[in-house]
Design a protein around this motif. Sequence first.
Motif, short mmCIF file in Angstrom:
data_model
loop_
_atom_site.label_atom_id
_atom_site.label_comp_id
_atom_site.label_asym_id
_atom_site.label_seq_id
_atom_site.Cartn_x
_atom_site.Cartn_y
_atom_site.Cartn_z
N ILE A 295 -11.63 -47.17 -25.63
CA ILE A 295 -11.42 -47.35 -27.07
C ILE A 295 -12.43 -46.49 -27.81
O ILE A 295 -13.63 -46.55 -27.52
N ILE A 296 -11.94 -45.71 -28.74
CA ILE A 296 -12.82 -44.84 -29.53
C ILE A 296 -12.64 -45.22 -31.00
O ILE A 296 -11.52 -45.26 -31.50
N ARG A 297 -13.75 -45.50 -31.65
CA ARG A 297 -13.73 -45.85 -33.08
C ARG A 297 -14.41 -44.74 -33.89
O ARG A 297 -15.30 -44.06 -33.39
N ASN A 298 -13.99 -44.61 -35.14
CA ASN A 298 -14.57 -43.63 -36.06
C ASN A 298 -14.48 -42.21 -35.54
O ASN A 298 -15.42 -41.42 -35.65
N ALA A 299 -13.34 -41.89 -34.94
CA ALA A 299 -13.13 -40.55 -34.39
C ALA A 299 -12.91 -39.54 -35.50
O ALA A 299 -12.35 -39.87 -36.56
N ILE A 300 -13.35 -38.32 -35.27
CA ILE A 300 -13.13 -37.21 -36.19
C ILE A 300 -12.36 -36.16 -35.39
O ILE A 300 -12.77 -35.78 -34.29
N ALA A 301 -11.24 -35.71 -35.95
CA ALA A 301 -10.37 -34.75 -35.26
C ALA A 301 -11.17 -33.52 -34.83
O ALA A 301 -11.93 -32.95 -35.62
N GLY A 302 -11.03 -33.15 -33.56
CA GLY A 302 -11.68 -31.97 -33.01
C GLY A 302 -13.11 -32.19 -32.54
O GLY A 302 -13.69 -31.34 -31.88
N GLU A 303 -13.72 -33.32 -32.88
CA GLU A 303 -15.10 -33.61 -32.47
C GLU A 303 -15.10 -34.33 -31.12
O GLU A 303 -14.59 -35.43 -31.00
N GLN A 304 -15.69 -33.71 -30.11
CA GLN A 304 -15.65 -34.25 -28.75
C GLN A 304 -16.51 -35.51 -28.61
O GLN A 304 -17.58 -35.61 -29.19
N ILE B 66 -4.48 -43.41 -35.91
CA ILE B 66 -4.71 -43.70 -34.50
C ILE B 66 -4.18 -42.56 -33.62
O ILE B 66 -3.31 -41.79 -34.05
N PHE B 67 -4.69 -42.47 -32.42
CA PHE B 67 -4.15 -41.55 -31.41
C PHE B 67 -4.27 -42.25 -30.07
O PHE B 67 -5.02 -43.20 -29.90
N SER B 68 -3.49 -41.78 -29.11
CA SER B 68 -3.55 -42.38 -27.78
C SER B 68 -3.24 -41.34 -26.71
O SER B 68 -2.62 -40.31 -26.99
N ASP B 69 -3.68 -41.64 -25.52
CA ASP B 69 -3.44 -40.80 -24.36
C ASP B 69 -3.50 -41.70 -23.12
O ASP B 69 -3.97 -42.83 -23.20
N VAL B 70 -3.02 -41.20 -22.00
CA VAL B 70 -3.11 -41.91 -20.74
C VAL B 70 -3.75 -40.97 -19.73
O VAL B 70 -3.36 -39.81 -19.61
N ARG C 1 -7.30 -45.16 -26.40
CA ARG C 1 -6.84 -45.36 -27.77
C ARG C 1 -7.98 -45.02 -28.71
O ARG C 1 -9.12 -45.43 -28.50
N GLY C 2 -7.65 -44.29 -29.76
CA GLY C 2 -8.67 -43.90 -30.72
C GLY C 2 -8.25 -44.23 -32.13
O GLY C 2 -7.07 -44.22 -32.47
#
Length: 134
Positions: free
Chosen positions: A42-51, A108-112, A128-129
């Motif tokens: 789980i990722i919170r406070n994500a910024i697009a493009g920031e690893q 939100i975004f998600s991946d597996v 999930r982000g």
Amino acid sequence: MEKLKKILNGSIEITLTHPGNKSIRINFSTRAEFETTPATIIIRNAIAGEQISRQVTIISNYDKDIELESVESKSGFVKMVGSEKTENHFTIELVVTPPEPSNPKIRIFSDVIYIKLKGGKQIDVNCRGFYSKL
């Protein structure tokens, strides 16, 4: 034994010849062959493009040797950058790069993550982000 790999809880009924009881039922619960910690990233406070760096540890509950075959992600947002093997577990270093949202209202975004072990076993870990508020 093949059923036990898929169904971890259940019961066994044993038929008896005892006049007082025709059968007995034994309930059981087993552990999965392998577990991941965390089970979901789980990722919170994500910024697009920031690893963002995360770790996933694969644990062998029955002291089986673990060998990685490959680590891939469904959408390509997650990449493996390193790994460390110890006696009965494997720690995988991951980098998650949140994508640009296709719609500004989507937060939100998600991946597996598909972790393939030698011998054919595959473990799936959801990621999930949630984007930070702008």
